[in-house]
Design a protein around this motif. Structure first.
Motif, PDB file in Angstrom:
ATOM      1  N   LEU A 115      -5.717 -31.358  38.592  1.00  0.00           N
ATOM      2  CA  LEU A 115      -5.055 -31.873  37.392  1.00  0.00           C
ATOM      3  C   LEU A 115      -4.230 -30.783  36.717  1.00  0.00           C
ATOM      4  O   LEU A 115      -3.101 -31.025  36.274  1.00  0.00           O
ATOM      5  CB  LEU A 115      -6.100 -32.429  36.412  1.00  0.00           C
ATOM      6  CG  LEU A 115      -6.832 -33.696  36.848  1.00  0.00           C
ATOM      7  CD1 LEU A 115      -7.963 -34.015  35.872  1.00  0.00           C
ATOM      8  CD2 LEU A 115      -5.874 -34.879  36.944  1.00  0.00           C
ATOM      9  N   LEU A 443      -4.742 -32.414  29.553  1.00  0.00           N
ATOM     10  CA  LEU A 443      -4.997 -33.084  30.815  1.00  0.00           C
ATOM     11  C   LEU A 443      -5.781 -34.370  30.573  1.00  0.00           C
ATOM     12  O   LEU A 443      -6.696 -34.412  29.741  1.00  0.00           O
ATOM     13  CB  LEU A 443      -5.783 -32.171  31.755  1.00  0.00           C
ATOM     14  CG  LEU A 443      -5.171 -30.795  32.016  1.00  0.00           C
ATOM     15  CD1 LEU A 443      -6.080 -29.970  32.910  1.00  0.00           C
ATOM     16  CD2 LEU A 443      -3.790 -30.917  32.635  1.00  0.00           C
ATOM     17  N   ILE A 445      -7.229 -38.185  32.787  1.00  0.00           N
ATOM     18  CA  ILE A 445      -7.338 -38.931  34.035  1.00  0.00           C
ATOM     19  C   ILE A 445      -7.280 -40.414  33.713  1.00  0.00           C
ATOM     20  O   ILE A 445      -7.754 -40.852  32.661  1.00  0.00           O
ATOM     21  CB  ILE A 445      -8.631 -38.598  34.810  1.00  0.00           C
ATOM     22  CG1 ILE A 445      -9.871 -38.885  33.957  1.00  0.00           C
ATOM     23  CG2 ILE A 445      -8.632 -37.155  35.253  1.00  0.00           C
ATOM     24  CD1 ILE A 445     -11.170 -38.705  34.722  1.00  0.00           C
ATOM     25  N   PHE A 452      -3.450 -39.394  41.009  1.00  0.00           N
ATOM     26  CA  PHE A 452      -4.844 -38.967  40.843  1.00  0.00           C
ATOM     27  C   PHE A 452      -5.773 -39.773  41.743  1.00  0.00           C
ATOM     28  O   PHE A 452      -6.664 -39.216  42.387  1.00  0.00           O
ATOM     29  CB  PHE A 452      -5.264 -39.126  39.383  1.00  0.00           C
ATOM     30  CG  PHE A 452      -6.745 -38.979  39.158  1.00  0.00           C
ATOM     31  CD1 PHE A 452      -7.335 -37.724  39.178  1.00  0.00           C
ATOM     32  CD2 PHE A 452      -7.560 -40.089  38.969  1.00  0.00           C
ATOM     33  CE1 PHE A 452      -8.697 -37.573  38.986  1.00  0.00           C
ATOM     34  CE2 PHE A 452      -8.921 -39.959  38.783  1.00  0.00           C
ATOM     35  CZ  PHE A 452      -9.500 -38.692  38.789  1.00  0.00           C
TER      36      PHE A 452
END
Length: 869
Positions: A115, A443, A445, A452
């Motif tokens: 990431l 960062l 997700i 990702f």
């Protein structure tokens, strides 16, 4: 038909291999032959690409039926394997927990590094057609110096639009930091403020929330703001049509856009029309100066080499006569959007540059940690093989073939890998905020982030294959007769590979610990070194643009000095650690040797307040008048003396500079205006007041709060309509080491994770070795060996591997540190204490890991361990 044409008519090799797996044996040869003939016909009629697509369509068309048939044949078998896996998972809870947690830790660590790396590499790639967009760089070349800056003259920008038809769009922008912005009674100094022309949103991507981007900046006195700025000034009310005062001009809000993503070098806040301010309009007609940053979008089919060749000499061809006479060339070049963040060769950046070395370092660390986690999984899986050797022997004796055992054990490993991957997601969610606070990133997700998701799937597949292959082959090879008779040797021969793996794991971890300690030492060295000026007890007050004129600055300083705790005061255009301007500087007698130097505008009190030592000559005398737009003398530092080609500071004093023949009256000792990462920059100081932005106060106070309150009152008496902002110089100067601090914390975190995973590997090896020697330990105890002696005997055997890990880690870490320190102008010395300390730390952690199992083995009742004998 020659071999070349024959190869062209062959279908895709991978597709042919997949068809061999998919098609039933009874129709395989004929089916593949028919498809091959059909492929040749399609190739001849429609070309290679269409034939290739047709062939792959046939492969994917047949795949679902294969999956259904395979599932019908094997679903019961797979279900049985999964039930056995679940039983073994519950039976060996301790091993299972360590296996899952260790692998999850490795996957989580590798994913977070991905990431971070992806964030660094994806800067400015979200803009539409970013591959066709560039920043224009201007390079100054003279016989002694090369300088790259992201600025071009305003006249050049307009000329490029007219003379280069391959430029679809060219936009210019100008940045001004710390601009006072006022709305009603609210006043703030805004950092994210730029002036731009109406083409900016044709180059930079922006999403409107209210209003339209079209013609949003066409008229003078218009501005576009982001959602966060709108919330800050207007709350929940509609900002469209309202007015913000930026400096001395009013701007009408025409559009509100979404906040910029974190991975861009130009983060929007307030974008004001560049046609408003008179100086901007004047600069647009000038071939000199560093007025504007220019960005362009080119046609996709452009010949980039030819375009770059024409662009290079554009300024020299149109306005280069003076430059040629002075021995200076000004060349233009292009820089891709995707390269801007990581290009450290260009000065005057809007924000700090990234570092390709860090990307390589973290990528290697991520791969190593994931590899260590997989090796630990293998160690732990084979360590409990003794407990399952009889199971393998009985199943082989009952008729099980080795391939079925490999499938079962491989499925068990993959089963644990999927559980580990689920646990790793939880760890990532928990650790992301911590990582962001350490690294300064934002960062995130998301299950909707295809990049990702693909990375995570690939990581799981690679980890499952790496972790499952060796244990499945290892466990399935046991001889059924020997395993039933307990004659399996699990500790010798090829199993020494485990010891090598543990050495490898600890060597990586020790290397990261050494690197972290050296980072800390380098950071402490830079902070503790004397920078050539006194930065302690200095409070810096920021002032609005053009507020501190020649007479007003002295009046304000005297008001501050009326407080007994304020000992000294000085006005200047900047202070060490804060960006300031740079200009050409040359000796009158040598106009061809023009040097770009840091240009600091100061008053008479700057040198004594900062305790900067004079090398030759003297400071500006009180008799020398401070004026707004001219200077009567220069001070330069020793680095400037060298840059000008002079032999000594004494030689420099008395020489004149520039066309106006202004004398150099003194030379100071070198001092670091920027951090100690860099060499001392050649600096020229002039007695000029027009661009004073700060007043620095030397404070000696026991009641700092009261003193600051007084300073604020004085400021508000002069500028009630502007916010009072201040900072302490020592803290601000040390902010330049933020990158090193973030790097140290990040590698420290990774070192902690690495040593944790390595300890799990040592735990697996210790468990494996102790279990395989449990009878030897029982015999030794029966013959009179005491528990302390057994603990020492067992522990020494494992700790020697950590000693070997140090032997391998130290030279590698030393070479890495040497290479890494090359990027610093001022370096801390490398001492052996950090290597010894790291080795002792690893030994201590390893001892704690092993000693628990050693005590447990030494205290085992020998009757139980020798029962089979």
């Amino acid at each position: 038909m020659n071999r070349k044409n024959e190869n062209k008519l062959r279908p895709p090799l991978l597709g042919s291999i997949l068809l061999k797996w998919i098609l039933n044996k009874s129709v395989r040869d004929g089916g593949i032959g028919d498809l091959h003939e059909k492929y040749i016909l399609v190739y001849r009629d429609n070309g290679r690409i269409k034939a290739w697509l047709w062939y792959w369509f046939q492969v994917f068309h047949m795949a679902p039926q294969f999956v259904i048939e395979f599932g019908n044949k094997n679903i019961s078998l797979i279900g049985n394997y999964l039930r056995i896996s679940w039983r073994n998972t519950k039976r060996y809870k301790g091993f299972t927990f360590i296996n899952i947690f260790g692998l999850a830790l490795g996957i989580a660590c590798a994913t977070m590094i991905f990431l971070w790396v992806d964030n660094e590499l994806s800067y400015d790639t979200f803009h539409d057609d970013h591959e066709n967009k560039y920043r224009i760089i201007q390079q100054y070349d003279n016989p002694t110096q090369t300088k790259k800056v992201p600025f071009i003259p305003g006249k050049a920008a307009q000329g490029l639009r007219d003379d280069f038809p391959d430029i679809l769009v060219l936009t210019v922008l100008s940045q001004e930091r710390d601009l006072p912005v006022k709305y009603k009674n609210q006043i703030f100094f805004e950092e994210r403020h730029i002036y731009a022309d109406r083409y900016i949103f044709n180059v930079f991507k922006a999403e409107p929330v209210k209003g339209s981007l079209e013609n949003s900046l066409s008229a003078p006195g218009t501005a576009v703001i982001t959602e966060s700025i709108a919330k800050k000034y207007f709350g929940d009310t509609d900002p469209l049509g309202k007015t913000l005062r930026l400096g001395e001009y009013d701007y009408n809000i025409t559009t509100v856009i979404k906040d910029s993503p974190p991975n861009t070098h130009v983060k929007f806040g307030i974008i004001a029309s560049i046609n408003t301010r008179s100086e901007h309009r004047e600069w647009m007609e000038d071939w000199e100066g560093w007025a504007f940053r220019a960005y362009i979008k080119l046609t996709p089919e452009i010949d980039l080499n030819e375009f770059s060749r024409k662009l290079k000499t554009y300024i020299t061809d149109n306005a280069g006569e003076n430059n040629r006479q002075e021995g200076t060339e000004r060349n233009l070049s292009l820089e891709r959007f995707s390269d801007i963040h990581l290009n450290r060769d260009v000065d005057f950046r809007i924000e700090a540059a990234g570092d390709r070395k860090q990307i390589y370092i973290f990528s290697v660390i991520g791969i190593m940690i994931l590899l260590v986690a997989c090796l630990n999984f293998i160690n732990l899986s084979t360590a409990r093989s003794f407990n399952r050797s009889k199971e393998v022997g009985i199943r082989k004796a009952a008729g099980a073939v080795r391939t079925s055992l490999i499938k079962q054990f491989f499925l068990e490993s993959v089963f644990l890998t999927f559980i580990s991957s689920a646990v790793s997601l939880v760890l990532i969610f928990l650790c992301i905020p911590w990582l962001n606070s350490i690294s300064g990133k934002q960062l995130t997700i998301s299950p909707y982030d295809l990049k990702f998701v693909l990375f995570y799937i690939i990581i799981i597949l690679i980890t499952g294959i790496l972790s499952g292959s060796y244990p499945s082959v290892f466990l399935s090879r046991f001889d059924p007769v020997r395993t039933v008779r307990n004659q399996v040797n699990l500790a010798g021969g090829k199993n020494n590979i485990r010891e090598i793996l543990v050495i490898f794991q600890f060597a990586i971890s020790i290397g990261m610990i050494i690197s972290t300690l050296m980072l800390y030492r380098q950071l402490d060295f830079m902070k503790s070194q004397y920078p050539g000026f006194n930065k302690e007890q200095k409070l810096v007050v920021k002032f609005p643009r053009l507020a501190l004129t020649e007479g007003r600055s002295e009046v304000i300083k005297n008001e501050f000095l009326s407080h007994s705790d304020v000992k000294q005061a000085s006005a200047s255009s900047g202070v060490p650690g804060i960006s300031t301007g740079r200009n050409d500087f040359w000796l009158t007698e040598d106009p061809e040797n023009r040097q770009i130097m840091l240009n600091l505008l100061i008053d008479h009190d700057f040198i004594p307040l900062f305790n900067i030592k004079m090398k030759s000559g003297h400071n500006f005398p009180e008799s020398m008048k401070l004026e707004d737009r001219r200077t009567h003398g220069f001070l330069i530092n020793e680095a400037a003396v060298s840059a000008l080609g002079l032999n000594s500071a004494e030689e420099a004093v008395g020489k004149t500079a520039g066309y106006n023949r202004i004398p150099i009256i003194g030379v100071t000792e070198n001092f670091h205006y920027t951090g100690l990462q860099d060499e001392v920059e050649p600096t020229v100081m002039s007695l000029t007041a027009i661009f004073f932005f700060t007043v620095t106060l030397n404070i000696q106070s026991e009641d700092l709060g009261s003193t600051i309150s007084f300073i604020k009152t004085v400021y508000n008496n002069f500028y009630p309509d502007y916010p009072f902002e201040y900072f302490f110089l020592d803290q601000q100067f040390d902010m330049q080491y933020k990158t090193e601090e973030q790097l140290m914390k990040t590698i420290g975190l990774l070192a902690m994770l690495g040593i944790s995973i390595a300890c799990l590997g040592l735990f697996g090896l210790a468990a494996f070795m102790i279990e395989s020697r449990i009878k030897e330990i029982g015999i030794r105890k029966t013959l009179g060996a005491t528990s302390p002696k057994l603990i020492l005997f067992i522990s020494i055997g494992y700790l020697k591997w950590i000693v070997l890990a140090n032997i391998f880690a130290w030279p590698a870490a030393y070479l890495f540190i040497i290479r890494w320190l090359e990027s610093y102008a001022n370096r801390a010395s490398i001492k052996w204490d950090i290597f010894i300390l790291s080795g002792l730390a690893a030994l201590f952690i390893g001892l704690l890991t092993v000693i628990f199992q050693s005590i447990q083995a030494a205290n085992t009742d020998p009757v139980k361990s020798l029962r089979c004998e």
